[in-house]
Scaffold this motif. Structure first.
Motif, PDB file in Angstrom:
ATOM      1  N   UNK A 119       0.829  -1.202   0.000  1.00 39.00           N
ATOM      2  CA  UNK A 119       0.000   0.000   0.000  1.00 39.00           C
ATOM      3  C   UNK A 119       0.866   1.255   0.000  1.00 39.00           C
ATOM      4  N   UNK A 120       1.928   1.264   0.778  1.00 42.27           N
ATOM      5  CA  UNK A 120       2.818   2.433   0.844  1.00 42.27           C
ATOM      6  C   UNK A 120       3.490   2.701  -0.499  1.00 42.27           C
ATOM      7  N   UNK A 121       3.878   1.636  -1.193  1.00 49.01           N
ATOM      8  CA  UNK A 121       4.545   1.801  -2.485  1.00 49.01           C
ATOM      9  C   UNK A 121       3.539   2.264  -3.541  1.00 49.01           C
ATOM     10  N   UNK A 122       2.330   1.744  -3.477  1.00 49.38           N
ATOM     11  CA  UNK A 122       1.308   2.129  -4.452  1.00 49.38           C
ATOM     12  C   UNK A 122       0.895   3.586  -4.280  1.00 49.38           C
ATOM     13  N   UNK A 123       0.931   4.057  -3.034  1.00 52.11           N
ATOM     14  CA  UNK A 123       0.461   5.413  -2.747  1.00 52.11           C
ATOM     15  C   UNK A 123       1.547   6.194  -2.007  1.00 52.11           C
ATOM     16  N   UNK A 124       2.552   6.680  -2.708  1.00 55.06           N
ATOM     17  CA  UNK A 124       3.638   7.425  -2.058  1.00 55.06           C
ATOM     18  C   UNK A 124       3.115   8.712  -1.418  1.00 55.06           C
ATOM     19  N   UNK A 125       3.506   8.949  -0.183  1.00 55.75           N
ATOM     20  CA  UNK A 125       3.051  10.137   0.537  1.00 55.75           C
ATOM     21  C   UNK A 125       3.627  11.408  -0.053  1.00 55.75           C
ATOM     22  N   UNK A 126       2.846  12.473  -0.031  1.00 53.49           N
ATOM     23  CA  UNK A 126       3.350  13.789  -0.421  1.00 53.49           C
ATOM     24  C   UNK A 126       3.074  14.818   0.676  1.00 53.49           C
ATOM     25  N   UNK A 127       2.384  14.393   1.728  1.00 55.24           N
ATOM     26  CA  UNK A 127       2.113  15.282   2.850  1.00 55.24           C
ATOM     27  C   UNK A 127       3.341  15.281   3.774  1.00 55.24           C
ATOM     28  N   UNK A 128       3.994  16.418   3.904  1.00 57.00           N
ATOM     29  CA  UNK A 128       5.284  16.502   4.581  1.00 57.00           C
ATOM     30  C   UNK A 128       5.219  16.031   6.027  1.00 57.00           C
ATOM     31  N   UNK A 129       4.197  16.445   6.771  1.00 55.61           N
ATOM     32  CA  UNK A 129       4.096  16.076   8.174  1.00 55.61           C
ATOM     33  C   UNK A 129       4.056  14.560   8.357  1.00 55.61           C
ATOM     34  N   UNK A 130       3.202  13.906   7.583  1.00 58.42           N
ATOM     35  CA  UNK A 130       3.083  12.448   7.681  1.00 58.42           C
ATOM     36  C   UNK A 130       4.352  11.759   7.209  1.00 58.42           C
ATOM     37  N   UNK A 131       4.964  12.325   6.170  1.00 59.18           N
ATOM     38  CA  UNK A 131       6.224  11.775   5.673  1.00 59.18           C
ATOM     39  C   UNK A 131       7.306  11.820   6.752  1.00 59.18           C
ATOM     40  N   UNK A 132       7.411  12.952   7.424  1.00 58.59           N
ATOM     41  CA  UNK A 132       8.414  13.101   8.478  1.00 58.59           C
ATOM     42  C   UNK A 132       8.168  12.132   9.630  1.00 58.59           C
ATOM     43  N   UNK A 133       6.904  11.951   9.992  1.00 57.89           N
ATOM     44  CA  UNK A 133       6.572  11.022  11.076  1.00 57.89           C
ATOM     45  C   UNK A 133       6.963   9.592  10.711  1.00 57.89           C
ATOM     46  N   UNK A 134       6.671   9.202   9.478  1.00 61.18           N
ATOM     47  CA  UNK A 134       7.039   7.856   9.040  1.00 61.18           C
ATOM     48  C   UNK A 134       8.554   7.706   8.985  1.00 61.18           C
ATOM     49  N   UNK A 135       9.223   8.718   8.454  1.00 59.90           N
ATOM     50  CA  UNK A 135      10.682   8.679   8.344  1.00 59.90           C
ATOM     51  C   UNK A 135      11.336   8.612   9.728  1.00 59.90           C
ATOM     52  N   UNK A 136      10.770   9.341  10.677  1.00 64.26           N
ATOM     53  CA  UNK A 136      11.302   9.338  12.034  1.00 64.26           C
ATOM     54  C   UNK A 136      11.173   7.955  12.664  1.00 64.26           C
ATOM     55  N   UNK A 137      10.031   7.299  12.449  1.00 68.01           N
ATOM     56  CA  UNK A 137       9.817   5.958  12.999  1.00 68.01           C
ATOM     57  C   UNK A 137      10.782   4.944  12.378  1.00 68.01           C
ATOM     58  N   UNK A 138      10.932   5.017  11.060  1.00 69.81           N
ATOM     59  CA  UNK A 138      11.853   4.110  10.377  1.00 69.81           C
ATOM     60  C   UNK A 138      13.289   4.379  10.825  1.00 69.81           C
ATOM     61  N   UNK A 139      13.634   5.653  10.985  1.00 68.14           N
ATOM     62  CA  UNK A 139      14.974   6.022  11.418  1.00 68.14           C
ATOM     63  C   UNK A 139      15.309   5.501  12.803  1.00 68.14           C
ATOM     64  N   UNK A 140      14.313   5.498  13.699  1.00 65.20           N
ATOM     65  CA  UNK A 140      14.550   5.002  15.059  1.00 65.20           C
ATOM     66  C   UNK A 140      14.918   3.523  15.027  1.00 65.20           C
ATOM     67  N   UNK A 141      14.197   2.741  14.262  1.00 69.52           N
ATOM     68  CA  UNK A 141      14.509   1.318  14.162  1.00 69.52           C
ATOM     69  C   UNK A 141      15.861   1.092  13.482  1.00 69.52           C
ATOM     70  N   UNK A 142      16.194   1.964  12.543  1.00 67.73           N
ATOM     71  CA  UNK A 142      17.461   1.818  11.823  1.00 67.73           C
ATOM     72  C   UNK A 142      18.660   2.037  12.758  1.00 67.73           C
ATOM     73  N   UNK A 143      18.550   2.977  13.658  1.00 70.98           N
ATOM     74  CA  UNK A 143      19.672   3.323  14.536  1.00 70.98           C
ATOM     75  C   UNK A 143      19.685   2.544  15.850  1.00 70.98           C
ATOM     76  N   UNK A 144      18.616   1.844  16.187  1.00 69.28           N
ATOM     77  CA  UNK A 144      18.543   1.079  17.431  1.00 69.28           C
ATOM     78  C   UNK A 144      18.438  -0.412  17.114  1.00 69.28           C
ATOM     79  N   UNK A 145      19.574  -1.038  16.982  1.00 70.08           N
ATOM     80  CA  UNK A 145      19.627  -2.412  16.485  1.00 70.08           C
ATOM     81  C   UNK A 145      19.047  -3.434  17.460  1.00 70.08           C
ATOM     82  N   UNK A 146      19.293  -3.265  18.764  1.00 72.37           N
ATOM     83  CA  UNK A 146      18.795  -4.266  19.707  1.00 72.37           C
ATOM     84  C   UNK A 146      17.273  -4.312  19.777  1.00 72.37           C
ATOM     85  N   UNK A 147      16.622  -3.164  19.974  1.00 71.61           N
ATOM     86  CA  UNK A 147      15.148  -3.189  19.936  1.00 71.61           C
ATOM     87  C   UNK A 147      14.617  -3.688  18.594  1.00 71.61           C
TER      88      UNK A 147
END
Length: 348
Positions: free
Chosen positions: A298-326
């Motif tokens: 669904x995310x690939x079919x409908x790429x976000x263009x709303x900046x606020x939502x994009x930043x929130x998603x990016x922040x969540x993905x970034x947290x998992x990327x930098x915190x390997x144990x969790x």
């Protein structure tokens, strides 16, 4: 001269003339007349005949009731609908003919059988109501309880149909839109009236206004949504209860990708022959659950263009990327999780 069972069959078949009628007789689902010839050909089973009254032999083909799910998919994939007519009275207590009634009509968009569903994709049933310049679009996956609607410009409709990749679409006029490979069915009559459509939604959701669903000033979206409810009530009544909310979506929150763009970007298929193994989706798909796979699609079919939502998603993905144990703990937990979305709707 014919038998009571034959008369009962003909009465029920008259109500479901467009469907293949699976008529329960003991431990078998039997089909007769033209239905039997179709079933025998597609399912590759024996076409026989049965005598219903003197000198009245009728073509017949049947399958064991416990093997129903093994055969249904073949008929649905060929574009047929199957009406399941069950014995609804106790055979041991019935004096004479057992009572029978159609309890469900299986269509491409109302499948709930696990062996006929792809766990990695949604099985959408969509409805479209066309206006002069806009269209109402509603869609649902009855296996997960998702139910969305919107009123969109006509020139955006083709792209939306492509994005959804619905298995079945309800519509009045099929001559003006490219529906792809979707099965096409008629919209229920309730859609013809905004008043009746509104009443149907108000009654189903037990509310006094549809404004909270974001439907103010969207009559076509209301009609399309009511069409889906009516279609399910007629064909898959048990699924209606799973649709306990309706969400409106906006084209302003994500990029609309038409069929050609999806193809050129090789999002889900690549190369001349449509290879899925080297598509963008397959390369990115590291999910462990069916729910995650469907969400990523669904995310690939409908790429976000709303900046606020994009930043929130990016922040969540970034947290998992930098915190390997969790991240690893979550990964291990996800491997143990079943398809909760679809399991919950079975319980309902």
């Amino acid at each position: 001269m014919t038998t009571p069972a034959r008369l009962q069959y003909l009465k029920i078949k008259k109500q479901y003339s467009k469907e293949i009628l699976f008529f329960r007789m003991g431990d078998f689902y039997e089909t007769f007349d033209d239905d039997a010839e179709i079933v025998a050909r597609i399912l590759e089973i024996t076409l026989t005949s049965r005598e219903f009254g003197k000198s009245n032999r009728i073509p017949m083909a049947g399958i064991p009731h416990h093997a129903l799910n093994n055969y249904l998919g073949k008929l649905i994939n060929k574009g047929y609908k199957v009406a399941l007519c069950e014995q609804v009275s106790d055979v041991s207590e019935s004096k004479g003919l057992v009572d029978r009634a159609v309890v469900r009509v299986v269509t491409a968009g109302t499948i709930v059988e696990d062996n006929m569903l792809d766990p990695k994709t949604n099985n959408y049933l969509a409805a479209i109501v066309l206006g002069d310049e806009q269209a109402g679009l509603a869609y649902t996956d009855i296996t997960t309880g998702e139910f969305f609607t919107s009123q969109i410009p006509l020139d955006k409709l083709d792209a939306q149909i492509s994005v959804l990749d619905s298995q079945e679409i309800l519509v009045h006029n099929t001559g003006v839109i490219n529906f792809g490979d979707a099965h096409i069915s008629d919209l229920p009559k309730v859609c013809a009236s905004i008043e009746n459509s509104t009443k149907a939604l108000l009654s189903h959701f037990k509310v006094h206004s549809l404004d909270s669903f974001g439907l103010k000033g969207s009559p076509l979206a209301i009609q399309a949504s009511a069409g889906i409810l009516a279609y399910l009530e007629n064909n898959q009544p048990e699924a209606v209860a799973a649709l306990n909310t309706l969400k409106s979506f906006s084209l302003e929150t994500y990029m609309v990708l038409d069929r050609q763009t999806v193809h050129n970007l090789e999002l889900f298929q690549s190369g001349r022959w449509g290879d899925q193994d080297t598509s963008l989706f397959t390369i990115l798909n590291k999910t462990f659950t069916s729910m995650g796979t469907r969400l990523l699609r669904e995310w690939i079919r409908r790429p976000l263009i709303e900046i606020k939502t994009l930043n929130e998603r990016q922040k969540a993905v970034g947290w998992f990327y930098t915190n390997s144990r969790p991240r690893e703990k979550v990964r291990k937990l996800l491997k143990k999780i079943s398809d909760i979305e679809r399991l919950i709707n079975k319980i309902k």
